[in-house]
Scaffold this motif. Structure first.
Motif: not given
Length: 58
Positions: A17, A20, A32, A36, A39
């Protein structure tokens, strides 16, 4: 006791997070996307850890 994969997964999710958000802030699409991906990796680890915890309880 909580499985180490659940703890590691939570860390990966949090780190993802942050990556990102940093990627969004700086306009760095690679960062970014890495965030992701981290995550998703964290979610998988957490699921594995949850399954291991469930099996320990049986």
């Amino acid at each position: 006791m909580v499985d180490k994969n659940r703890v590691g997964g939570a860390g990966d999710k949090a780190g993802g997070k942050i990556k990102e958000a940093a990627g969004k802030l700086t306009g760095d699409e690679k960062l970014r996307a890495e965030g992701k991906a981290d995550q998703v990796k964290g979610g998988v680890k957490s699921a594995v850890g949850g399954a291991a915890d469930a099996l320990k309880g049986k």
